[in-house]
Design a protein around this motif. Structure first.
Motif, PDB file in Angstrom:
ATOM      1  N   LYS A 441       0.863  -1.193   0.000  1.00 58.49           N
ATOM      2  CA  LYS A 441       0.000   0.000   0.000  1.00 58.49           C
ATOM      3  C   LYS A 441       0.896   1.240   0.000  1.00 58.49           C
ATOM      4  CE  LYS A 441      -0.751   1.399   4.779  1.00 58.49           C
ATOM      5  NZ  LYS A 441       0.462   0.940   5.402  1.00 58.49           N
ATOM      6  N   GLY A 442       0.339   2.383  -0.456  1.00 57.63           N
ATOM      7  CA  GLY A 442       1.122   3.624  -0.432  1.00 57.63           C
ATOM      8  C   GLY A 442       0.555   4.670  -1.367  1.00 57.63           C
ATOM      9  N   ALA A 443       1.353   5.684  -1.634  1.00 58.34           N
ATOM     10  CA  ALA A 443       0.928   6.771  -2.532  1.00 58.34           C
ATOM     11  C   ALA A 443       0.540   6.167  -3.884  1.00 58.34           C
ATOM     12  CB  ALA A 443       2.071   7.761  -2.699  1.00 58.34           C
ATOM     13  N   ARG A 484      -7.499  12.172   0.824  1.00 56.11           N
ATOM     14  CA  ARG A 484      -6.169  11.593   0.663  1.00 56.11           C
ATOM     15  C   ARG A 484      -6.358  10.239  -0.001  1.00 56.11           C
ATOM     16  NH1 ARG A 484      -1.734   9.775   5.164  1.00 56.11           N
ATOM     17  NH2 ARG A 484      -0.062   9.511   3.664  1.00 56.11           N
ATOM     18  N   VAL A 485      -5.600  10.004  -1.065  1.00 51.84           N
ATOM     19  CA  VAL A 485      -5.801   8.772  -1.851  1.00 51.84           C
ATOM     20  C   VAL A 485      -4.615   7.831  -1.682  1.00 51.84           C
ATOM     21  CG1 VAL A 485      -6.342   7.849  -4.138  1.00 51.84           C
ATOM     22  CG2 VAL A 485      -7.101  10.152  -3.517  1.00 51.84           C
ATOM     23  N   LEU A 486      -4.916   6.573  -1.313  1.00 54.57           N
ATOM     24  CA  LEU A 486      -3.891   5.536  -1.219  1.00 54.57           C
ATOM     25  C   LEU A 486      -4.213   4.445  -2.228  1.00 54.57           C
ATOM     26  CD1 LEU A 486      -3.340   4.839   2.607  1.00 54.57           C
ATOM     27  CD2 LEU A 486      -1.964   6.242   1.105  1.00 54.57           C
ATOM     28  N   ASP A 542       0.949  14.546   0.760  1.00 49.16           N
ATOM     29  CA  ASP A 542      -0.273  14.268   0.002  1.00 49.16           C
ATOM     30  C   ASP A 542      -0.173  14.727  -1.446  1.00 49.16           C
ATOM     31  OD1 ASP A 542      -1.568  13.008   1.963  1.00 49.16           O
ATOM     32  OD2 ASP A 542      -2.993  14.589   2.437  1.00 49.16           O
ATOM     33  N   HIS A 543      -1.145  14.268  -2.233  1.00 50.93           N
ATOM     34  CA  HIS A 543      -1.249  14.643  -3.646  1.00 50.93           C
ATOM     35  C   HIS A 543      -1.532  16.142  -3.761  1.00 50.93           C
ATOM     36  CE1 HIS A 543      -3.118  14.795  -7.688  1.00 50.93           C
ATOM     37  NE2 HIS A 543      -2.236  13.844  -7.932  1.00 50.93           N
ATOM     38  N   PHE A 587       3.393  22.964  -0.543  1.00 47.59           N
ATOM     39  CA  PHE A 587       4.388  22.048  -1.104  1.00 47.59           C
ATOM     40  C   PHE A 587       3.838  20.630  -0.926  1.00 47.59           C
ATOM     41  CE2 PHE A 587       6.549  25.881   0.032  1.00 47.59           C
ATOM     42  CZ  PHE A 587       7.488  26.075  -0.980  1.00 47.59           C
ATOM     43  N   SER A 588       3.529  19.970  -2.047  1.00 42.23           N
ATOM     44  CA  SER A 588       2.910  18.639  -1.961  1.00 42.23           C
ATOM     45  C   SER A 588       3.900  17.562  -2.394  1.00 42.23           C
ATOM     46  CB  SER A 588       1.673  18.595  -2.855  1.00 42.23           C
ATOM     47  OG  SER A 588       2.052  18.744  -4.203  1.00 42.23           O
ATOM     48  N   ARG A 589       3.568  16.315  -1.986  1.00 41.87           N
ATOM     49  CA  ARG A 589       4.387  15.159  -2.369  1.00 41.87           C
ATOM     50  C   ARG A 589       5.873  15.380  -2.055  1.00 41.87           C
ATOM     51  NH1 ARG A 589       0.946  11.896  -2.316  1.00 41.87           N
ATOM     52  NH2 ARG A 589       0.198  10.548  -3.989  1.00 41.87           N
TER      53      ARG A 589
END
Length: 885
Positions: A441-443, A484-486, A542-543, A587-589
């Motif tokens: 599982k993850g980004a 938040r999407v995993l 996060d995205h 600032f994302s990711r």
């Protein structure tokens, strides 16, 4: 005892503990009584007597003691007793201040005690590491300090950095299954042991405590070790230098007085005492102690609003912060993750907010199973421990009748690849009947990178660009809703594979969308920060769309154009980032390495940057920031160790409250210092003018010493704990290079001090004039001189007391700040007036200080004179306000 030479079963039997159960509360209590608390002994504390004598180690105190001896020798017993009493009182006040400051710092140290995860009564709980006892089962994960000496009983990819003990900076690989027969095996080679104060850098493990406190390896080395830092803060150093400068000025004035006295043929002994008392008056020797107590009390006050300041200089820096870089999860949001949607190919599923549901066989069920099995969190009777994202996944499993405990009993974990903030992935290998399955599982974008297939209608098909685009559309749809999407993926294998092989050729299962709602109070805090000239910045893993949606909801950003991703940061040279940094609010990711880059880019424009962090890898950015802020709940011991401040509630609002408090503490110290210097200047003006113009002395040395002790110290401390300006957050951050006397503070000190000195001389003149004498009259009778001195004495003391009211604000009048809003100051003023009245009205005190009772008319005159410096300062404020309007 050589625990390393025994296998895990022997160790557990000898310590009478079961791994899955841990100790019971009764066993813990009896072992705590037997072995004591798990902490290292420090240096013995200074006794009150030692503190008292340390207050006497001062050049001016030596001079005063010398004066006391001389007065004693020539028969002036009263003067010598008063001088000694002043010295003793000064030392007692100093002891009280140091004692209070020490107690405040001790209380904070207790609050920053490292925490540890232990298994007791079958449950994993978090406790203070000092409560650990031999036999406790300790759960370890990356970022935690080892709380005691442990014999490892289970380990997965465990690496521990043991430089605190062995000096070896490369982390040591550990293996609980090993046994070492040789009793002389070096510490650094004991791969089945973990030692107190070393650090887990990778993997996870469980160990049983075999040594605590001074019985640990580090305890043997650390006999008499005391880690308390007593460094002076930059502000205290600046004030100590100011004290030195004033000291040289005072010595110069003393020499000048002596030279003039010789020319004027005055009584040399009287002038000697005057010169000494003037030197004492000129130097605010209470300054460093007052600053220390104000800082310590301020820091204690901050701990009540959930901000623990570890280093005193941080309090000064807080007032200058103009950029707050904050994590999103838990700091800006509630840290209560809830899964709202599941997505498998072309199928969106809403997760019920309450009650339970049934997962369909195929991709949907496999997706939930993977998400639940690939976690390190626990969920027992609705109480979760671990990462909030993982707890939300466990709650999802419970809703769909797939609880972790049941799944793990059927699909035992045999290997894993722990989560890493660079990969943004975690994988486990679980036994499923005769074969094995990898769960990852993850980004979601990182899941795509390690997947070659996707599960479509129960069949494994190649992951084409079209399929990828379909999943991406679903992910962006959820991101735009601030979710938040995993992603999750799996692969089957016939044998146990190396962790390095786990994340290759996976089969994409689907996505989950979860929300961590913004904290309700954060929007107001962000508005407040902006008003105070502070720019809030969001930094998140996060995205981009998720981060931007939350940032816009909170008022941190206005459009997607103000966001930048970690991959875009990688593509920029440092010079380009420095140039563009002012355009970004989100600032994302980002990975922890990017955080250092971001801090340095903001600092390149002269900004004072506060940065939050919670992971092991956040330590460099926390160190690089002007104020490193660690999370108290989710933060690792490493991040707490590297930080200047710890938030016990992980809340962004607390950072803004701490900045408000930091600004007020600095302003309060400034008030105390300017007040003390004004008072001292008043005393110098009165004495120096009398010497230069060959007037009689308006004040005796003992009277000056009394005023210095009573009217200076108590109001100065009371100003140091002032509630502060209500509109302190409507001003821009303070420039750290700004002089202590900026903003008209020096002018206020000169005007106030000069007025106090002149009015003291005017009162002295009035006292003489009432009896038919002038300042220049020769042979003034003793009783007339005593009466005039009494009037000068009262005006000098009471004008300083009243003047302290005006020092509460440089711009607002005493009625605007609230006359009684600082009860300590009102108490200090009343105490000063009562003591002043006592000195004049109690016969033996009046005789000792050479004063006498004043008539009612003269009391009215001296009180009116004493109010003038306060009134003038208040009129100046009104004039400034009208001019600004």
């Amino acid at each position: 005892m050589s625990w390393f030479s025994k296998d895990t079963e022997q160790v557990l039997n000898e310590l009478q503990v079961k791994q899955k159960q841990g100790l019971t509360n009764a066993e813990v209590q009896s072992r705590l009584e037997k072995y004591g608390e798990n902490k290292l002994k420090g240096k013995p504390k200074k006794s009150l007597a030692a503190l008292f004598f340390s207050q006497l180690r001062d050049m001016l105190i030596y001079v005063l003691l010398g004066a006391a001896v001389i007065t004693l020798l020539i028969g002036e017993y009263t003067d010598s007793i008063i001088i000694l009493l002043v010295v003793i009182l000064n030392a007692i006040i100093g002891v009280f201040q140091e004692f209070k400051a020490e107690k405040a710092i001790e209380a904070l140290q207790k609050m920053t005690t490292p925490r540890a995860l232990v298994r007791r009564n079958g449950d994993v709980i978090e406790i203070d590491s000092k409560e650990i006892v031999p036999g406790d089962i300790v759960v370890l994960d990356a970022g935690r300090y080892i709380p005691a000496d442990l014999r490892l009983i289970e380990s997965v990819n465990l690496q521990i950095e043991e430089s605190a003990l062995t000096g070896e900076s490369v982390p040591s690989e550990k293996n609980a299954a090993l046994v070492f027969e040789d009793p002389k095996t070096p510490l650094g080679d004991l791969a089945n042991m973990a030692f107190m104060s070393t650090l887990v850098t990778y993997g996870r493990a469980e160990g049983v405590v075999v040594g605590t406190g001074m019985s640990t390896e580090i305890g043997k080395i650390a006999k008499g070790l005391d880690e308390t830092q007593t460094d002076m803060t930059p502000l205290q150093k600046r004030l100590a230098e100011l004290g030195k400068t004033l000291g040289y000025i005072a010595i110069g004035i003393c020499i000048l007085i002596f030279v003039i006295a010789l020319i004027q043929r005055r009584d040399l002994f009287e002038m000697f005492l005057t010169a000494i008392s003037l030197a004492v008056a000129a130097i605010p020797e209470g300054l460093p102690a007052i600053v220390a107590i104000v800082l310590a009390l301020g820091v204690t006050r901050m701990s009540r609003i959930n901000a623990i300041v570890k280093r005193l200089p941080a309090v000064e820096t807080l007032g200058s912060v103009n950029i707050i870089c904050s994590d999103k999860t838990g700091t800006l949001t509630q840290n209560k993750m809830t899964v709202l949607h599941l997505y498998t190919y072309r199928k969106f599923l809403d997760v019920p907010s309450e009650g339970t549901a049934t997962a369909e066989e195929g991709a949907e069920k496999k997706l939930i199973q993977t998400m639940v099995l690939c976690t390190d969190a626990t969920l027992i009777n609705g109480e979760g421990t671990g990462d909030p994202t993982e707890i939300a996944l466990l709650e999802l499993g419970e809703k769909y009748h797939l609880p972790k405990r049941e799944l793990e009993s059927g699909f035992e974990r045999v290997a894993e690849k722990p989560f890493d903030s660079d990969r943004k992935l975690m994988s486990t290998l679980n036994k499923e009947g005769s074969h094995y399955r990898v769960h990852t599982k993850g980004a979601f974008d990182n899941i795509f990178n390690v997947s070659s297939h996707a599960l479509v209608d129960g069949k494994k098909v190649p992951l084409t660009d079209e399929l990828k685009a379909n999943f991406l559309r679903a992910a962006e749809e959820m991101s735009d809703q601030a979710l938040r999407v995993l992603g999750a993926a799996y692969k089957d294998t016939d044998e146990i594979i190396n962790p390095e092989e786990m994340e290759k050729d996976l089969t994409m299962l689907g996505l989950v969308g979860m929300i961590d709602p913004p904290r309700l109070e954060v929007k107001d805090a962000i508005h407040q920060a902006k008003q105070a000239g502070i720019t809030p910045i969001m930094i998140t893993g996060d995205h981009q769309h998720t981060a931007a949606a939350i940032a816009m909801q909170l008022g941190m950003a206005t459009s997607l154009a103000q966001t930048v991703s970690g991959s875009e940061l990688d593509a920029m040279a440092d010079e380009e980032l420095n140039e563009k940094i002012g355009n970004y609010r989100v600032f994302s990711r980002v990975s922890p390495e990017h955080k250092v880059k971001i801090v340095k880019a903001f600092q390149s424009h002269g900004n004072i940057v506060s940065m939050t962090g919670d992971g092991v890898n956040d330590a460099p950015s926390l160190k690089n920031a002007d104020i490193g802020v660690a999370m108290g709940i989710t933060g690792t011991d490493v991040s707490k160790g590297a930080s200047d401040m710890i938030l016990t509630d992980d809340n962004f609002t607390t950072i803004v409250s701490a900045i408000r408090e930091g600004r007020n503490i600095y302003n309060n110290i400034k008030k105390s210092v300017v007040f003390l210097l004004s008072c001292n200047l008043g005393e110098i003006v009165a004495i120096l003018a009398s010497v230069l113009f060959f007037w009689p002395m308006p004040l005796l040395p003992t009277q000056i010493l009394w005023i210095n002790l009573i009217t200076d110290t108590f109001p100065a401390i009371a100003l140091g704990v002032d509630p502060g300006d209500k509109d302190v957050m409507s001003k821009k951050p303070r420039d750290p290079k700004e002089s202590f006397f900026a903003g008209g503070a020096a002018m206020r000190a000169v005007i106030g001090g000069s007025l106090i000195g002149i009015l003291t001389l005017v009162a002295f003149y009035f006292g003489l004039n009432e009896h038919g004498y002038q300042l220049w009259s020769g042979s003034i009778p003793e009783d007339v001189l005593t009466y005039a001195e009494t009037m000068a004495f009262v005006v000098l003391a009471v004008s300083q007391l009243f003047y302290s009211l005006s020092m509460r604000s440089a711009f607002h009048t005493i009625f605007q700040v609230g006359l009684f809003s600082n009860k300590y100051l009102i108490g200090a003023i009343l105490l000063g007036i009562i003591l002043q009245f006592a000195v004049i009205s109690i016969p033996f005190l009046a005789a000792a200080f050479h004063v006498q009772m004043l008539s009612l008319q003269d009391w009215i005159i001296v009180i009116l004179f004493a109010l003038i410096p306060l009134a003038v300062n208040e009129l100046i404020k009104l004039g400034m306000r009208m001019k600004n309007k």
